[in-house]
Design a protein around this motif. Structure first.
Motif, PDB file in Angstrom:
ATOM      1  N   VAL A 178     -22.872  11.873   6.565  1.00 51.77           N
ATOM      2  CA  VAL A 178     -23.715  13.014   7.319  1.00 51.77           C
ATOM      3  C   VAL A 178     -22.834  14.222   7.490  1.00 51.77           C
ATOM      4  CG1 VAL A 178     -24.883  13.559   9.467  1.00 51.77           C
ATOM      5  CG2 VAL A 178     -25.189  11.183   8.687  1.00 51.77           C
ATOM      6  N   ARG A 179     -23.215  15.476   7.438  1.00 53.88           N
ATOM      7  CA  ARG A 179     -22.730  16.661   7.869  1.00 53.88           C
ATOM      8  C   ARG A 179     -23.889  17.389   8.660  1.00 53.88           C
ATOM      9  NH1 ARG A 179     -20.196  21.733   4.703  1.00 53.88           N
ATOM     10  NH2 ARG A 179     -19.215  22.916   6.647  1.00 53.88           N
ATOM     11  N   LYS A 180     -23.398  17.222   9.978  1.00 55.06           N
ATOM     12  CA  LYS A 180     -24.077  17.964  11.130  1.00 55.06           C
ATOM     13  C   LYS A 180     -23.699  18.984  11.684  1.00 55.06           C
ATOM     14  CE  LYS A 180     -22.340  14.984  14.887  1.00 55.06           C
ATOM     15  NZ  LYS A 180     -22.683  14.105  15.997  1.00 55.06           N
ATOM     16  N   ILE A 181     -24.539  20.265  11.659  1.00 55.70           N
ATOM     17  CA  ILE A 181     -24.170  21.607  12.193  1.00 55.70           C
ATOM     18  C   ILE A 181     -25.246  22.039  13.131  1.00 55.70           C
ATOM     19  CG2 ILE A 181     -23.885  24.077  11.525  1.00 55.70           C
ATOM     20  CD1 ILE A 181     -23.433  22.923   8.448  1.00 55.70           C
ATOM     21  N   TYR A 182     -24.437  22.196  14.494  1.00 53.38           N
ATOM     22  CA  TYR A 182     -25.393  22.812  15.330  1.00 53.38           C
ATOM     23  C   TYR A 182     -25.256  24.262  15.573  1.00 53.38           C
ATOM     24  CZ  TYR A 182     -25.341  18.079  17.191  1.00 53.38           C
ATOM     25  OH  TYR A 182     -25.404  16.619  17.345  1.00 53.38           O
ATOM     26  N   TYR A 183     -26.598  24.947  15.219  1.00 56.34           N
ATOM     27  CA  TYR A 183     -26.375  26.623  15.582  1.00 56.34           C
ATOM     28  C   TYR A 183     -26.911  26.621  17.037  1.00 56.34           C
ATOM     29  CZ  TYR A 183     -26.201  26.812  10.489  1.00 56.34           C
ATOM     30  OH  TYR A 183     -25.734  26.721   9.230  1.00 56.34           O
ATOM     31  N   GLU A 184     -26.402  27.592  17.837  1.00 52.07           N
ATOM     32  CA  GLU A 184     -26.793  28.042  19.158  1.00 52.07           C
ATOM     33  C   GLU A 184     -27.667  29.165  19.151  1.00 52.07           C
ATOM     34  OE1 GLU A 184     -25.832  26.160  21.680  1.00 52.07           O
ATOM     35  OE2 GLU A 184     -24.776  25.069  20.077  1.00 52.07           O
ATOM     36  N   TYR A 185     -28.422  29.731  20.323  1.00 48.61           N
ATOM     37  CA  TYR A 185     -29.312  30.450  20.149  1.00 48.61           C
ATOM     38  C   TYR A 185     -28.946  31.827  19.583  1.00 48.61           C
ATOM     39  CZ  TYR A 185     -32.751  33.585  22.390  1.00 48.61           C
ATOM     40  OH  TYR A 185     -33.922  34.508  22.487  1.00 48.61           O
ATOM     41  N   ASP A 186     -27.580  32.245  19.701  1.00 50.46           N
ATOM     42  CA  ASP A 186     -27.246  33.488  19.153  1.00 50.46           C
ATOM     43  C   ASP A 186     -27.011  33.437  17.390  1.00 50.46           C
ATOM     44  OD1 ASP A 186     -24.990  31.921  19.310  1.00 50.46           O
ATOM     45  OD2 ASP A 186     -23.917  33.422  20.677  1.00 50.46           O
ATOM     46  N   GLY A 187     -26.987  32.171  17.082  1.00 51.04           N
ATOM     47  CA  GLY A 187     -26.754  31.863  15.689  1.00 51.04           C
ATOM     48  C   GLY A 187     -25.321  31.392  15.347  1.00 51.04           C
ATOM     49  N   SER A 188     -24.536  31.457  16.413  1.00 54.42           N
ATOM     50  CA  SER A 188     -23.321  30.795  16.141  1.00 54.42           C
ATOM     51  C   SER A 188     -23.170  29.298  16.002  1.00 54.42           C
ATOM     52  CB  SER A 188     -22.033  31.252  17.301  1.00 54.42           C
ATOM     53  OG  SER A 188     -22.807  30.623  18.668  1.00 54.42           O
ATOM     54  N   GLU A 189     -22.060  28.635  15.127  1.00 48.38           N
ATOM     55  CA  GLU A 189     -22.016  27.214  15.038  1.00 48.38           C
ATOM     56  C   GLU A 189     -21.180  26.827  16.111  1.00 48.38           C
ATOM     57  OE1 GLU A 189     -20.514  26.270  10.989  1.00 48.38           O
ATOM     58  OE2 GLU A 189     -21.943  27.525  10.157  1.00 48.38           O
ATOM     59  N   SER A 190     -21.594  25.885  16.802  1.00 48.01           N
ATOM     60  CA  SER A 190     -20.942  24.966  17.854  1.00 48.01           C
ATOM     61  C   SER A 190     -20.245  23.933  17.452  1.00 48.01           C
ATOM     62  CB  SER A 190     -21.634  24.896  19.319  1.00 48.01           C
ATOM     63  OG  SER A 190     -22.757  23.971  18.913  1.00 48.01           O
ATOM     64  N   ILE A 191     -20.791  23.219  16.452  1.00 45.81           N
ATOM     65  CA  ILE A 191     -20.317  22.065  16.075  1.00 45.81           C
ATOM     66  C   ILE A 191     -20.570  21.944  14.472  1.00 45.81           C
ATOM     67  CG2 ILE A 191     -20.672  19.424  15.933  1.00 45.81           C
ATOM     68  CD1 ILE A 191     -21.506  19.450  18.736  1.00 45.81           C
ATOM     69  N   ASP A 192     -19.648  21.521  13.666  1.00 41.21           N
ATOM     70  CA  ASP A 192     -19.679  21.386  12.359  1.00 41.21           C
ATOM     71  C   ASP A 192     -18.980  20.057  11.880  1.00 41.21           C
ATOM     72  OD1 ASP A 192     -19.784  21.070   9.655  1.00 41.21           O
ATOM     73  OD2 ASP A 192     -19.237  23.174   9.136  1.00 41.21           O
ATOM     74  N   GLU A 193     -19.621  18.721  11.940  1.00 42.83           N
ATOM     75  CA  GLU A 193     -18.855  17.395  12.043  1.00 42.83           C
ATOM     76  C   GLU A 193     -19.342  16.575  10.972  1.00 42.83           C
ATOM     77  OE1 GLU A 193     -17.782  13.815  14.811  1.00 42.83           O
ATOM     78  OE2 GLU A 193     -19.246  15.113  15.533  1.00 42.83           O
ATOM     79  N   SER A 194     -18.754  15.877  10.292  1.00 40.27           N
ATOM     80  CA  SER A 194     -19.026  14.951   9.390  1.00 40.27           C
ATOM     81  C   SER A 194     -18.651  13.715   9.678  1.00 40.27           C
ATOM     82  CB  SER A 194     -18.594  15.211   7.674  1.00 40.27           C
ATOM     83  OG  SER A 194     -19.023  16.562   7.359  1.00 40.27           O
ATOM     84  N   ARG A 234     -29.368  21.809  13.532  1.00 39.54           N
ATOM     85  CA  ARG A 234     -29.924  21.818  14.872  1.00 39.54           C
ATOM     86  C   ARG A 234     -29.966  23.436  15.166  1.00 39.54           C
ATOM     87  NH1 ARG A 234     -28.298  21.725  20.201  1.00 39.54           N
ATOM     88  NH2 ARG A 234     -27.020  23.440  19.529  1.00 39.54           N
ATOM     89  N   TYR A 235     -31.099  23.753  15.441  1.00 45.61           N
ATOM     90  CA  TYR A 235     -31.205  25.504  15.638  1.00 45.61           C
ATOM     91  C   TYR A 235     -32.057  25.426  17.101  1.00 45.61           C
ATOM     92  CZ  TYR A 235     -30.977  26.085  10.476  1.00 45.61           C
ATOM     93  OH  TYR A 235     -30.745  25.981   9.127  1.00 45.61           O
ATOM     94  N   ILE A 236     -31.767  26.658  17.777  1.00 48.53           N
ATOM     95  CA  ILE A 236     -32.375  26.941  19.017  1.00 48.53           C
ATOM     96  C   ILE A 236     -32.992  28.354  18.872  1.00 48.53           C
ATOM     97  CG2 ILE A 236     -31.890  27.467  21.518  1.00 48.53           C
ATOM     98  CD1 ILE A 236     -29.621  25.595  21.564  1.00 48.53           C
ATOM     99  N   PHE A 237     -34.260  28.181  19.188  1.00 48.16           N
ATOM    100  CA  PHE A 237     -35.027  29.429  19.024  1.00 48.16           C
ATOM    101  C   PHE A 237     -35.660  29.908  20.131  1.00 48.16           C
ATOM    102  CE2 PHE A 237     -35.186  27.782  14.924  1.00 48.16           C
ATOM    103  CZ  PHE A 237     -34.803  28.835  13.911  1.00 48.16           C
TER     104      PHE A 237
END
Length: 873
Positions: free
Chosen positions: A655-671, A870-873
């Motif tokens: 797995v590669r998981k990437i969490y995007y915050e509300y402002d579009g920034s990446e908070s987590i990029d983990e494999s 993961r996105y936050i809108f």
């Protein structure tokens, strides 16, 4: 009476009791006959039940073909060709192109030999798109395929069709010989035989080869809700598998159409079925599902669900190949299904099946030799009547004992009540002891010791159950040697008390509407017959003569009960290798083995007390138990897994998981590697595999929506708390990207709702997880998906889960979500949107491939790359 007379009377009574005791002891056969008695029944099981369980007819070849008969050799060759295509996952080239072409070519060959003066054949390839609610998720599909053939007699005017279904798709890595290529090949041969034989039929037969069963019943749903022939389908024969080889079993019928079981009874050459299987399956105790559910739910079609069940150890593994299936197995299934198809295709009930919706059926076979079926109402009458008659016969027997032994009825009844209490204690012990063994083995990390050595079940669970069943009553009889009641009667009362217990259980189960109560009726009924004959022939009062009729009478119940529970153990033990780690599976197997032992030996084991030194039998059972516990806990025999035959199932994603915050920034990029171990032992058997830093997902599941990982389907979600995450330093590189594009964000006219429009592109298997911020009063009020799922969301903490599959069509998915908020403030986080892409069939990057090669030879590994955004809108 003077003191002297009283003394003489007392001494005479004591002498009489002593003489009775000595005479009872001397009348008993030697102790070794007791051990031989128990051994006889064990040998009877292995001499009769096991051979008949594995009995299969010889496969007919093209050389000795009889017109109109199923040719097993030809079907087997077809199966081999189908298996050689390889794994057939929905969306793969092998499933959507190669297999469809293969089926069309096979059908074209059959069409060349079609008797055109008698039959017409129509062929259709359906591409279906739609959605259904499945477990907690909305199961969406696009372009899944069905190959459909309708065979009709030229003189037929019937608009009622018989539907026969199997699926050709498989899970990843599995070539699918058993699941479900076996049934596909069977259907092709049945189509060939019916199309090339002059034996006509009344109702058209639709042969559905569906291409998406493993992905949550999508293709069957697509057919029954969309295909032009679906409205005319009035009855169903569904063919599936939970194993490879052996006999197939009818395990579901109806619902509420007992006439279908009657046709199975008349037409199946080698019947194998049980109502108990139907009730166990429908109670959710078996972790599986079939297309039968989709057809009955969405098409309201009654039918019969038939499946392979033997050798479930290789089910859904790479070892599910043709070479493990005997040719006789496909001949057995072909004979049964061909006869059933012909019978139903001529059934007058097909014209108006709703008129025959008259309740449920009770059905079972006896060792495959003959088949019994009757209505549920008849079953209730039988159960109540036989139990009631048995209780009356016991009262007559008690009265007779009282009259002949010159003892009061109250005295005999008192002994009966005491024995009834003793038997209840014995029943409790016989259930508790195997469960205790299962509990303690699991507490020491030794669950599933029987997984590759089923013979260990005898010592681990069956012998402790028999000890519990035997010990209380044996102790009681040894302590009651000097009572006035002759021992021949005392021993009969022990069996009478057991009959009372079974009769009460039978009555209670019948009152609850449980049709499987017939399992108790059978031994009760045969015991009642032996009681009747004993009293009619005076064997009842002649020493141990009565035991002969009891043993003869219990032979058939013993064979049936032992064969039935042997079948369930054969089916359910392999399932414990894929039932997850949350609960101890040994408890269920121990309980099942105990109930089987109790029903098989309940009327037999008390008879060891007619032999001298009955504790010898108990001691022998203890020795077997102790020896088995040592073998299971201290030798390789108790290790559950073997290469190829009894695999340790390991499912994981890179797995590669990437969490995007509300402002579009990446908070987590983990494999990392996301594991879903399939059995109780989790990662413990994975010697040599580097699982440094492995941790359970429980904490992640509390913090993140769907644990913040790409949980694949309903099984991954159900087992999420058992999931394990292993961090990987190097990033996982998926073969293609999964892209979510926000097309527009529009505030609607009411100013309290905002619409988001998206486009999703990626692999053939994707999921959407949607969770509004309800604490900020944001609600998901509308969307482009099925509205019934929106209005009936999964239970908290699960979010909305859209499981999305592409078949032959791979166009991007466009959808919208509408979020309502009373204050109209949409410039804050409103919802989380998780997107997972599963690249099933890809071996992943070089590091992932190296990791996959590190697993031991007994591991059956299913793995693929995936991404989670993961996105936050």
């Amino acid at each position: 009476m003077s003191d002297k007379e009283k003394l003489i009377s007392r001494e005479a009574g004591e002498e009489t009791s002593r003489n009775i005791s000595e005479r009872n002891s001397n009348d008993k056969p030697s102790w070794y006959f007791g051990t031989g008695f128990v051994l006889f029944w064990v040998l009877l099981f292995f001499a009769v039940v096991i051979p008949l369980f594995h009995r299969l007819p010889p496969a007919l070849s093209t050389e000795d073909a009889i017109s109109g008969e199923f040719i097993g050799e030809r079907a087997y060759n077809t199966l081999n060709s189908l298996v050689n295509i390889g794994s057939k996952v929905v969306g793969s080239n092998t499933n959507e192109v190669s297999t469809v072409v293969f089926l069309l070519n096979e059908i074209a060959d059959i069409r060349k030999d079609l008797l055109t003066d008698y039959f017409t054949m129509e062929v259709n390839v359906q591409q279906a798109s739609g959605a259904l609610r499945y477990a907690h998720m909305l199961d969406m599909y696009q372009g899944v395929q069905n190959v459909v053939v309708k065979l009709s007699a030229k003189n037929s005017t019937s608009e009622s069709y018989l539907l026969v279904n199997s699926h050709f798709d498989t899970v990843l890595t599995s070539p699918g010989a058993g699941d479900d290529g076996f049934m596909v090949a069977t259907m092709l041969e049945i189509l060939r035989v019916m199309a090339t034989t002059k034996e006509t039929f009344t109702h058209p037969v639709v042969f559905l080869f569906n291409g998406a069963e493993e992905s949550a019943l999508q293709a069957s749903h697509g057919f029954i809700t969309q295909h032009k022939w679906a409205p005319n389908c009035k009855a169903l024969i569904n063919l599936d598998a939970a194993g490879s080889g052996g006999r197939e079993y009818l395990f579901q019928s109806g619902p509420s159409h007992p006439w279908l079981v009657n046709y199975y009874k008349k037409s199946a050459k080698h019947p194998a079925a049980t109502t108990l299987g139907e009730e166990v399956f429908q109670a959710g105790l078996i972790p599986s599902d079939t297309d039968f559910a989709a057809f009955t739910k969405y098409g309201k079609i009654p039918g019969l669900d038939i499946a392979q069940t033997t050798n479930g150890f290789i089910y859904h593994t790479k070892y599910d190949r043709t070479d493990v299936i005997p040719r006789g197995s496909i001949q057995n299934t072909g004979d049964n299904v061909l006869g059933l198809v012909r019978a139903l295709a001529n059934a007058p009930e097909m014209y108006n099946t709703q008129a025959y919706e008259t309740g449920h059926a009770v059905y079972f076979d006896f060792l495959g030799l003959f088949f019994v079926s009757y209505s549920a109402e008849t079953g209730q009458i039988l159960n109540y009547s036989i139990s009631g008659v048995t209780l009356v016969l016991i009262l007559i027997s008690v009265w007779r004992m009282s009259a002949i032994s010159s003892l009061s009825c109250c005295h005999v009844v008192q002994r009966l009540i005491i024995l009834l209490i003793i038997q209840i204690i014995a029943l409790s012990l016989s259930l508790a002891l195997p469960l205790l063994v299962a509990y303690y083995f699991d507490s020491f990390g030794l669950s599933l010791t029987y997984f590759s050595s089923p013979s260990l079940l005898i010592g681990l669970y069956i012998c402790p159950s028999l000890i519990g069943l035997t010990l209380p009553i044996t102790i009681y009889y040894q302590l009651q040697q000097k009572i006035k009641l002759p021992f021949k009667y005392h021993l009969q009362l022990g069996l009478h008390s057991w009959a009372i217990i079974l009769s009460v259980v039978d009555i209670l189960l019948t009152a609850r509407g449980i049709r499987s109560a017939y399992v108790f009726t059978i031994p009760i009924g045969f015991y009642a017959m032996s009681m009747t004959l004993n009293m009619l022939t005076t064997f009842h009062d002649r020493g141990y003569s009565w035991t002969g009729l009891v043993m003869m009478g219990q032979a058939m119940p013993f064979l049936y009960s032992s064969s039935l529970f042997h079948l369930f153990l054969v089916v359910l033990i392999p399932m414990n290798g894929r039932s997850g780690s949350a609960s101890n599976p040994d408890l269920f197997i121990a309980g099942l083995a105990a109930v089987g032992a109790i029903l098989s030996f309940g009327f037999l084991l008390p008879l060891i007390n007619m032999f001298r030194k009955p504790f010898t039998v108990v001691l022998a059972l203890l020795v077997v138990t102790g020896t088995t516990i040592f073998l299971a806990s201290s030798t390789q025999m108790g290790f559950p897994y073997r290469p190829r035959t009894n695999s340790h199932r390991v499912n994981y994603q890179h797995v590669r998981k990437i969490y995007y915050e509300y402002d579009g920034s990446e908070s987590i990029d983990e494999s990392g590697y996301l594991f879903s171990f399939q059995d109780r032992r989790l990662a413990e058997p994975m010697t040599g595999v580097r699982l440094v830093g492995a941790r359970f997902l429980r904490e992640d599941c509390e913090k993140h929506m769907m644990c913040g990982v790409p949980l694949y389907d309903e099984r991954w979600v159900e087992k999420r708390l058992e999931g394990i995450w292993v961090h990987r330093a190097d990033s996982v590189m998926p073969p293609i990207t999964t892209n979510l594009t926000l097309l527009s964000k529009t505030v609607l006219e009411n100013n309290s709702t905002v619409r988001f429009e998206f486009q999703l592109e990626g692999p053939c298997h994707m999921s959407l997880f949607i969770q509004p911020y309800v604490d900020d009063y944001a609600t998901l009020s509308n969307w482009s998906f099925d509205r019934s799922y929106l209005e009936d969301p999964p239970e908290y903490p699960l979010p909305y889960h859209i499981f999305y599959t592409n078949g032959i069509i791979t166009t991007p998915l466009k959808f919208f979500l509408e979020i309502s908020k009373t204050n109209g403030n949409f410039n804050v986080p409103l919802f989380q949107l998780g997107v997972s892409g599963h690249y099933i069939g890809s071996q992943g990057d070089a590091l992932s491939q190296k990791f996959a090669r590190s697993f031991p030879s007994y591991a059956s590994v299913v793995e693929w790359p995936s991404t989670y955004l993961r996105y936050i809108f």
